[in-house]
Design a protein around this motif. Structure first.
Motif, PDB file in Angstrom:
ATOM      1  N   ARG A 227     140.823  96.160  38.565  1.00  0.00           N
ATOM      2  CA  ARG A 227     139.927  96.700  39.607  1.00  0.00           C
ATOM      3  C   ARG A 227     139.951  98.221  39.591  1.00  0.00           C
ATOM      4  O   ARG A 227     138.915  98.878  39.725  1.00  0.00           O
ATOM      5  CB  ARG A 227     140.366  96.227  40.991  1.00  0.00           C
ATOM      6  N   ILE A 228     141.150  98.792  39.447  1.00  0.00           N
ATOM      7  CA  ILE A 228     141.270 100.248  39.436  1.00  0.00           C
ATOM      8  C   ILE A 228     140.546 100.825  38.218  1.00  0.00           C
ATOM      9  O   ILE A 228     139.782 101.796  38.334  1.00  0.00           O
ATOM     10  CB  ILE A 228     142.760 100.673  39.433  1.00  0.00           C
ATOM     11  N   ALA A 229     140.746 100.204  37.064  1.00  0.00           N
ATOM     12  CA  ALA A 229     140.101 100.704  35.842  1.00  0.00           C
ATOM     13  C   ALA A 229     138.581 100.656  35.987  1.00  0.00           C
ATOM     14  O   ALA A 229     137.880 101.617  35.648  1.00  0.00           O
ATOM     15  CB  ALA A 229     140.570  99.887  34.640  1.00  0.00           C
ATOM     16  N   ALA A 230     138.069  99.543  36.525  1.00  0.00           N
ATOM     17  CA  ALA A 230     136.616  99.401  36.671  1.00  0.00           C
ATOM     18  C   ALA A 230     136.083 100.434  37.665  1.00  0.00           C
ATOM     19  O   ALA A 230     135.030 101.051  37.437  1.00  0.00           O
ATOM     20  CB  ALA A 230     136.273  97.977  37.127  1.00  0.00           C
ATOM     21  N   ALA A 231     136.808 100.633  38.755  1.00  0.00           N
ATOM     22  CA  ALA A 231     136.353 101.603  39.763  1.00  0.00           C
ATOM     23  C   ALA A 231     136.385 103.020  39.194  1.00  0.00           C
ATOM     24  O   ALA A 231     135.522 103.834  39.517  1.00  0.00           O
ATOM     25  CB  ALA A 231     137.222 101.504  41.019  1.00  0.00           C
TER      26      ALA A 231
ATOM     27  N   VAL B 103     135.940 103.869  36.005  1.00  0.00           N
ATOM     28  CA  VAL B 103     134.788 103.994  35.102  1.00  0.00           C
ATOM     29  C   VAL B 103     133.539 104.295  35.920  1.00  0.00           C
ATOM     30  O   VAL B 103     132.791 105.236  35.640  1.00  0.00           O
ATOM     31  CB  VAL B 103     134.581 102.693  34.278  1.00  0.00           C
ATOM     32  N   LYS B 104     133.348 103.530  36.992  1.00  0.00           N
ATOM     33  CA  LYS B 104     132.160 103.678  37.826  1.00  0.00           C
ATOM     34  C   LYS B 104     132.104 105.066  38.480  1.00  0.00           C
ATOM     35  O   LYS B 104     131.027 105.639  38.651  1.00  0.00           O
ATOM     36  CB  LYS B 104     132.172 102.599  38.911  1.00  0.00           C
ATOM     37  N   ALA B 105     133.276 105.576  38.830  1.00  0.00           N
ATOM     38  CA  ALA B 105     133.325 106.880  39.507  1.00  0.00           C
ATOM     39  C   ALA B 105     133.406 108.035  38.506  1.00  0.00           C
ATOM     40  O   ALA B 105     133.467 109.198  38.910  1.00  0.00           O
ATOM     41  CB  ALA B 105     134.519 106.931  40.460  1.00  0.00           C
ATOM     42  N   GLY B 106     133.444 107.714  37.210  1.00  0.00           N
ATOM     43  CA  GLY B 106     133.549 108.769  36.207  1.00  0.00           C
ATOM     44  C   GLY B 106     134.890 109.479  36.239  1.00  0.00           C
ATOM     45  O   GLY B 106     134.981 110.671  35.967  1.00  0.00           O
ATOM     46  N   ARG B 107     135.934 108.747  36.591  1.00  0.00           N
ATOM     47  CA  ARG B 107     137.277 109.343  36.654  1.00  0.00           C
ATOM     48  C   ARG B 107     138.175 108.716  35.603  1.00  0.00           C
ATOM     49  O   ARG B 107     137.993 107.562  35.225  1.00  0.00           O
ATOM     50  CB  ARG B 107     137.899 109.113  38.039  1.00  0.00           C
ATOM     51  N   SER B 108     139.184 109.495  35.205  1.00  0.00           N
ATOM     52  CA  SER B 108     140.148 108.953  34.263  1.00  0.00           C
ATOM     53  C   SER B 108     141.141 108.062  35.021  1.00  0.00           C
ATOM     54  O   SER B 108     141.592 108.428  36.104  1.00  0.00           O
ATOM     55  CB  SER B 108     140.871 110.104  33.570  1.00  0.00           C
ATOM     56  N   PRO B 109     141.453 106.885  34.472  1.00  0.00           N
ATOM     57  CA  PRO B 109     142.390 105.980  35.159  1.00  0.00           C
ATOM     58  C   PRO B 109     143.763 106.630  35.386  1.00  0.00           C
ATOM     59  O   PRO B 109     144.464 106.282  36.320  1.00  0.00           O
ATOM     60  CB  PRO B 109     142.529 104.788  34.207  1.00  0.00           C
ATOM     61  N   GLU B 110     144.119 107.601  34.551  1.00  0.00           N
ATOM     62  CA  GLU B 110     145.425 108.270  34.739  1.00  0.00           C
ATOM     63  C   GLU B 110     145.431 109.156  35.987  1.00  0.00           C
ATOM     64  O   GLU B 110     146.493 109.611  36.417  1.00  0.00           O
ATOM     65  CB  GLU B 110     145.796 109.144  33.532  1.00  0.00           C
ATOM     66  N   SER B 111     144.255 109.427  36.541  1.00  0.00           N
ATOM     67  CA  SER B 111     144.213 110.285  37.719  1.00  0.00           C
ATOM     68  C   SER B 111     144.500 109.505  39.013  1.00  0.00           C
ATOM     69  O   SER B 111     144.525 110.091  40.090  1.00  0.00           O
ATOM     70  CB  SER B 111     142.841 110.977  37.824  1.00  0.00           C
ATOM     71  N   VAL B 112     144.697 108.200  38.881  1.00  0.00           N
ATOM     72  CA  VAL B 112     144.947 107.356  40.060  1.00  0.00           C
ATOM     73  C   VAL B 112     146.260 106.604  39.866  1.00  0.00           C
ATOM     74  O   VAL B 112     146.418 105.880  38.890  1.00  0.00           O
ATOM     75  CB  VAL B 112     143.810 106.332  40.264  1.00  0.00           C
TER      76      VAL B 112
ATOM     77  N   ASP C 105     141.574  96.353  50.307  1.00  0.00           N
ATOM     78  CA  ASP C 105     140.169  96.052  50.586  1.00  0.00           C
ATOM     79  C   ASP C 105     139.220  97.192  50.237  1.00  0.00           C
ATOM     80  O   ASP C 105     138.018  96.977  50.125  1.00  0.00           O
ATOM     81  CB  ASP C 105     139.980  95.749  52.084  1.00  0.00           C
ATOM     82  N   ASP C 106     139.748  98.399  50.142  1.00  0.00           N
ATOM     83  CA  ASP C 106     138.830  99.532  50.039  1.00  0.00           C
ATOM     84  C   ASP C 106     139.177 100.469  48.883  1.00  0.00           C
ATOM     85  O   ASP C 106     138.794 101.633  48.893  1.00  0.00           O
ATOM     86  CB  ASP C 106     138.791 100.300  51.371  1.00  0.00           C
ATOM     87  N   LEU C 107     139.903  99.952  47.888  1.00  0.00           N
ATOM     88  CA  LEU C 107     140.339 100.858  46.825  1.00  0.00           C
ATOM     89  C   LEU C 107     139.168 101.432  46.031  1.00  0.00           C
ATOM     90  O   LEU C 107     139.235 102.574  45.569  1.00  0.00           O
ATOM     91  CB  LEU C 107     141.379 100.186  45.911  1.00  0.00           C
TER      92      LEU C 107
END
Ligand code: PLP
Length: 231
Positions: free
Chosen positions: A19-23, A25-34, A204-206
């Motif tokens: 879910r985090i990875a998909a979100a 991508v959608k937000a144009g952010r690198s997964p390492e930033s979360v 619920d809101d990640l």
């Protein structure tokens, strides 16, 4: 913990990561930033070990007594990092400082002073976040937005503390979209004060939190399942 329960934790963790990875991508952010903080309150040390074995390293706990006990039982996992995400009373600051746990719920200079003093005694520095009462809710902990400038300046003057960012628990809403304004406000406050870490977003809101710039997500149930009720 049974093998089946262990498998459930591994599956839950994997699902959250996806879910985090998909979100991202959608937000144009690198997964390492979360960063994912696995909230393990009331879950067993076996559950924590299982998540650790799957690569999870940061864990959030709410209660100092429980945290101290678990930290002792898991002392062999030397790169496991703890974050206190529940209320801290000043008289418990010593126990937290001894473990070297990050404290994400600092909401007064009195608490900051106590933590800094205990950390200095332990010869440590502690990472801290300021908890902001983003919805100005009477029953909730956290600094009032108006008090932030003074609190941030005061905490920055304490060499034993490293102030990294802000944490917020927005008002309960029926639709995650309704938390967007709170998350956005926290991000604005972070940039006003030069604070980069934003601990916001739960199960619920990640997705909304990631869109609004969250750098730490606090997720329990989606990883570990329902918490056992208090004994
Ligand atoms: C318990 C808790 C969480 C995790 O909640 P879940 O619903 O289990 O994902 C996150 N943040 C804080 C402050 C908590 O106390």
């Amino acid at each position: 913990m049974s093998a089946a329960e262990q498998a459930q934790v591994a599956i839950g963790l994997q699902a959250v990561r996806e879910r985090i990875a998909a979100a991202c991508v959608k937000a144009g952010r690198s997964p390492e930033s979360v960063k994912l903080i696995a909230v393990s309150k009331r879950h067993s040390v076996d559950a924590i070990r299982t998540a650790y074995a799957q690569g999870q390293r940061e864990f959030g706990e709410n209660y100092v007594q429980e945290l101290v006990q678990k930290a002792a039982e898991l002392a062999d996992l030397s790169d496991l990092r703890w974050r206190l995400i529940g209320r801290l009373q000043r008289n418990k600051a010593k126990e937290v400082a001894r473990i070297g746990c990050a404290v994400d719920t600092v909401d007064s200079l009195r608490l900051g002073d106590a933590l800094a003093a205990r950390a200095a005694e332990e010869g440590r520095t502690l990472e801290v976040l300021v908890q902001v009462n983003i919805g100005a809710e009477a029953q909730k902990a956290g600094s009032a937005i108006a008090d932030l400038p003074g609190l941030v300046a005061g905490l920055r003057a304490l060499p034993a503390l490293h102030l990294r960012g802000l944490l917020a628990i927005p008002p309960v809403v029926s639709d995650p979209e309704h938390s967007r304004a709170s998350f956005r406000r926290l991000r604005e406050l972070g940039s006003e004060h030069g604070l980069h870490e934003l601990s916001m977003g739960m199960s619920d809101d990640l997705e909304v939190a990631i869109q609004e710039g969250a750098t730490m997500l606090r997720i329990g149930t989606a990883i570990f399942g329902q918490r056992p009720s208090a004994a």
